[in-house]
Motif scaffolding. Structure first.
Motif, PDB file in Angstrom:
ATOM      1  N   SER A   1       3.180   0.811  -2.672  1.00 50.81           N
ATOM      2  CA  SER A   1       3.628   0.092  -1.227  1.00 50.81           C
ATOM      3  C   SER A   1       3.053  -1.348  -2.138  1.00 50.81           C
ATOM      4  O   SER A   1       3.755  -2.641  -1.912  1.00 50.81           O
ATOM      5  CB  SER A   1       1.895  -0.233  -0.612  1.00 50.81           C
ATOM      6  OG  SER A   1       0.860  -0.109  -1.596  1.00 50.81           O
ATOM      7  N   ALA A   2       2.556  -1.819  -2.993  1.00 52.85           N
ATOM      8  CA  ALA A   2       2.803  -3.165  -3.889  1.00 52.85           C
ATOM      9  C   ALA A   2       3.647  -3.524  -4.953  1.00 52.85           C
ATOM     10  O   ALA A   2       3.733  -4.699  -4.622  1.00 52.85           O
ATOM     11  CB  ALA A   2       0.795  -2.918  -5.393  1.00 52.85           C
ATOM     12  N   ASP A   3       4.479  -2.679  -5.615  1.00 54.21           N
ATOM     13  CA  ASP A   3       5.315  -2.789  -5.851  1.00 54.21           C
ATOM     14  C   ASP A   3       6.836  -3.576  -4.353  1.00 54.21           C
ATOM     15  O   ASP A   3       7.293  -4.925  -5.092  1.00 54.21           O
ATOM     16  CB  ASP A   3       6.321  -1.378  -6.610  1.00 54.21           C
ATOM     17  CG  ASP A   3       5.212  -0.988  -7.501  1.00 54.21           C
ATOM     18  OD1 ASP A   3       4.714  -1.822  -7.790  1.00 54.21           O
ATOM     19  OD2 ASP A   3       5.885   0.063  -8.072  1.00 54.21           O
ATOM     20  N   ASN A   4       6.412  -3.559  -3.573  1.00 56.76           N
ATOM     21  CA  ASN A   4       7.550  -3.360  -2.535  1.00 56.76           C
ATOM     22  C   ASN A   4       7.089  -4.636  -2.068  1.00 56.76           C
ATOM     23  O   ASN A   4       7.511  -5.849  -1.819  1.00 56.76           O
ATOM     24  CB  ASN A   4       7.161  -2.580  -1.801  1.00 56.76           C
ATOM     25  CG  ASN A   4       7.779  -1.060  -1.748  1.00 56.76           C
ATOM     26  OD1 ASN A   4       8.852  -1.089  -2.736  1.00 56.76           O
ATOM     27  ND2 ASN A   4       7.569  -0.017  -0.860  1.00 56.76           N
ATOM     28  N   LEU A   5       5.310  -5.010  -2.301  1.00 54.92           N
ATOM     29  CA  LEU A   5       4.934  -6.707  -1.439  1.00 54.92           C
ATOM     30  C   LEU A   5       5.863  -7.804  -2.977  1.00 54.92           C
ATOM     31  O   LEU A   5       5.771  -8.821  -1.918  1.00 54.92           O
ATOM     32  CB  LEU A   5       3.588  -6.200  -1.445  1.00 54.92           C
ATOM     33  CG  LEU A   5       3.350  -5.450   0.086  1.00 54.92           C
ATOM     34  CD1 LEU A   5       1.695  -5.251  -0.169  1.00 54.92           C
ATOM     35  CD2 LEU A   5       4.019  -5.848   1.320  1.00 54.92           C
ATOM     36  N   HIS A   6       5.455  -7.020  -3.960  1.00 54.50           N
ATOM     37  CA  HIS A   6       5.387  -7.706  -5.617  1.00 54.50           C
ATOM     38  C   HIS A   6       7.080  -8.854  -5.054  1.00 54.50           C
ATOM     39  O   HIS A   6       7.508 -10.055  -5.315  1.00 54.50           O
ATOM     40  CB  HIS A   6       5.380  -7.312  -6.321  1.00 54.50           C
ATOM     41  CG  HIS A   6       6.058  -7.863  -8.075  1.00 54.50           C
ATOM     42  ND1 HIS A   6       5.360  -7.503  -8.730  1.00 54.50           N
ATOM     43  CD2 HIS A   6       5.816  -9.281  -8.287  1.00 54.50           C
ATOM     44  CE1 HIS A   6       5.615  -8.059  -9.815  1.00 54.50           C
ATOM     45  NE2 HIS A   6       5.293  -9.974  -8.618  1.00 54.50           N
ATOM     46  N   ASP A   7       8.048  -7.656  -3.985  1.00 59.52           N
ATOM     47  CA  ASP A   7       9.772  -8.079  -4.442  1.00 59.52           C
ATOM     48  C   ASP A   7       9.084  -8.710  -3.684  1.00 59.52           C
ATOM     49  O   ASP A   7      10.490 -10.065  -3.395  1.00 59.52           O
ATOM     50  CB  ASP A   7       9.432  -6.908  -4.031  1.00 59.52           C
ATOM     51  CG  ASP A   7      10.364  -6.284  -4.969  1.00 59.52           C
ATOM     52  OD1 ASP A   7       9.737  -6.332  -5.922  1.00 59.52           O
ATOM     53  OD2 ASP A   7      11.058  -4.693  -4.285  1.00 59.52           O
ATOM     54  N   LEU A   8       8.688  -9.627  -2.885  1.00 56.82           N
ATOM     55  CA  LEU A   8       8.308 -10.794  -1.483  1.00 56.82           C
ATOM     56  C   LEU A   8       8.389 -11.724  -1.953  1.00 56.82           C
ATOM     57  O   LEU A   8       7.659 -13.213  -1.575  1.00 56.82           O
ATOM     58  CB  LEU A   8       7.590 -10.167  -0.113  1.00 56.82           C
ATOM     59  CG  LEU A   8       7.976  -9.185   0.581  1.00 56.82           C
ATOM     60  CD1 LEU A   8       6.547  -8.572   1.332  1.00 56.82           C
ATOM     61  CD2 LEU A   8       8.679  -8.821   0.589  1.00 56.82           C
ATOM     62  N   CYS A   9       7.416 -11.755  -3.476  1.00 55.44           N
ATOM     63  CA  CYS A   9       7.063 -13.263  -4.059  1.00 55.44           C
ATOM     64  C   CYS A   9       7.407 -14.151  -4.990  1.00 55.44           C
ATOM     65  O   CYS A   9       7.900 -13.164  -5.376  1.00 55.44           O
ATOM     66  CB  CYS A   9       5.002 -13.432  -4.513  1.00 55.44           C
ATOM     67  SG  CYS A   9       4.211 -12.458  -3.643  1.00 55.44           S
TER      68      CYS A   9
ATOM     69  N   GLY B   1      -2.764  -2.094  -8.709  1.00 53.65           N
ATOM     70  CA  GLY B   1      -3.787  -2.594  -7.332  1.00 53.65           C
ATOM     71  C   GLY B   1      -5.044  -1.394  -7.867  1.00 53.65           C
ATOM     72  O   GLY B   1      -4.465   0.040  -8.644  1.00 53.65           O
ATOM     73  N   GLU B   2      -5.868  -1.088  -6.519  1.00 45.80           N
ATOM     74  CA  GLU B   2      -6.405   0.561  -5.968  1.00 45.80           C
ATOM     75  C   GLU B   2      -6.482   0.847  -5.147  1.00 45.80           C
ATOM     76  O   GLU B   2      -6.902   0.365  -4.028  1.00 45.80           O
ATOM     77  CB  GLU B   2      -7.893  -0.200  -6.815  1.00 45.80           C
ATOM     78  CG  GLU B   2      -8.607   0.723  -6.521  1.00 45.80           C
ATOM     79  CD  GLU B   2      -8.883   1.802  -8.046  1.00 45.80           C
ATOM     80  OE1 GLU B   2      -9.039   3.307  -8.272  1.00 45.80           O
ATOM     81  OE2 GLU B   2      -8.051   1.596  -9.305  1.00 45.80           O
ATOM     82  N   ARG B   3      -6.892   2.638  -5.042  1.00 39.31           N
ATOM     83  CA  ARG B   3      -7.246   2.477  -3.487  1.00 39.31           C
ATOM     84  C   ARG B   3      -8.732   3.038  -3.518  1.00 39.31           C
ATOM     85  O   ARG B   3      -9.244   3.642  -4.190  1.00 39.31           O
ATOM     86  CB  ARG B   3      -6.230   4.264  -3.374  1.00 39.31           C
ATOM     87  CG  ARG B   3      -6.234   3.876  -1.452  1.00 39.31           C
ATOM     88  CD  ARG B   3      -5.972   5.520  -1.332  1.00 39.31           C
ATOM     89  NE  ARG B   3      -6.685   6.596  -1.988  1.00 39.31           N
ATOM     90  CZ  ARG B   3      -7.430   7.416  -1.843  1.00 39.31           C
ATOM     91  NH1 ARG B   3      -8.041   7.347  -0.887  1.00 39.31           N
ATOM     92  NH2 ARG B   3      -8.391   8.538  -2.526  1.00 39.31           N
TER      93      ARG B   3
END
Length: 228
Positions: free
Chosen positions: A192-200, A209-211
């Motif tokens: 999830s974090a990697d996919n969000l990173h691509d938006l920035c 990140g941490e769960r």
């Protein structure tokens, strides 16, 4: 001859009278001027030095307040929470870091039916559509003042809710540090974090990140923050 002597004596007497008058006037003028004794001069010097010290202290105080104010606004905790689980942990983070707190509020709130898994409800449809961008109500004022963003969200079908994508695409995160965390009963933060990173922006620095589970304590959150 006597007449000439008389005239000369008259001029001499007049000259003497004028000279005496000027001297007396000069003495009166000098005596009229105020005299400063040693104590008066010292008091004036002390007052001038004191004024300079007060000005310096005032300047230092203002500078310290400006720095303190600046430090207090450098970190933003932004989160989305449909059920309140992520909200509590985000509040822990903001309190520990003395950071600003911002809730990502959907323009159309999610209902229980919307969140029901595998019913083809609203959440299911959004998560199955990578281009979905749910609208956000309100926004962050002066995003440029923050250099670190702590980003919290739940895990929906293995990914961050699409409204997080809306949030990340709404601002310029160039040069900022983003620290994601998620809440989930079982799924990890995964990709999830990697996919969000691509938006920035490429210049945004993403931390690992941490769960966290719903029952995570404030002490556990503090331990995580100190480990970064």
């Amino acid at each position: 001859m006597k007449k000439k002597i008389y005239i000369m004596l008259s001029f001499l007497l007049l000259f003497i009278m004028v000279g005496c008058g000027n001297k007396k006037a000069g003495n009166e003028t000098e005596s009229a001027l105020p005299k400063r004794d040693g104590q008066t001069e010292q008091a004036i010097n002390d007052e001038q030095e004191g004024s300079g010290t007060e000005n310096q202290e005032s300047s230092e105080t203002v500078s310290a307040l400006e720095q303190e104010s600046d430090m207090e606004t450098k970190t933003l905790v932004a989160y989305f929470s449909a059920t309140g689980t992520t909200k509590l942990l985000a509040e822990y983070v903001a309190e520990i870091l003395n950071a600003d707190l911002y809730e990502i509020v959907p323009e159309i709130p999610y209902t229980e039916e919307d969140l029901a898994y595998y019913t083809n409800g609203r959440a299911d449809q959004e998560q199955n559509d990578s281009s979905a961008r749910p609208a956000i109500s309100g926004g962050v004022e002066n995003m440029e003042r923050y250099d670190t963003i702590i980003l919290g969200y739940p895990i929906w079908h293995g990914q961050a809710p699409r409204i997080i994508s809306t949030f990340l695409e709404s601002y310029d995160f160039s040069g900022k540090t983003i620290v994601p965390f998620c809440t989930s009963h079982s799924s990890g933060i995964g990709s999830s974090a990697d996919n969000l990173h691509d938006l920035c922006s490429d210049s945004a620095e993403w931390k690992e990140g941490e769960r966290f589970e719903a029952a995570t304590s404030k002490e556990e959150i503090e331990k995580w923050l100190k480990s970064m």
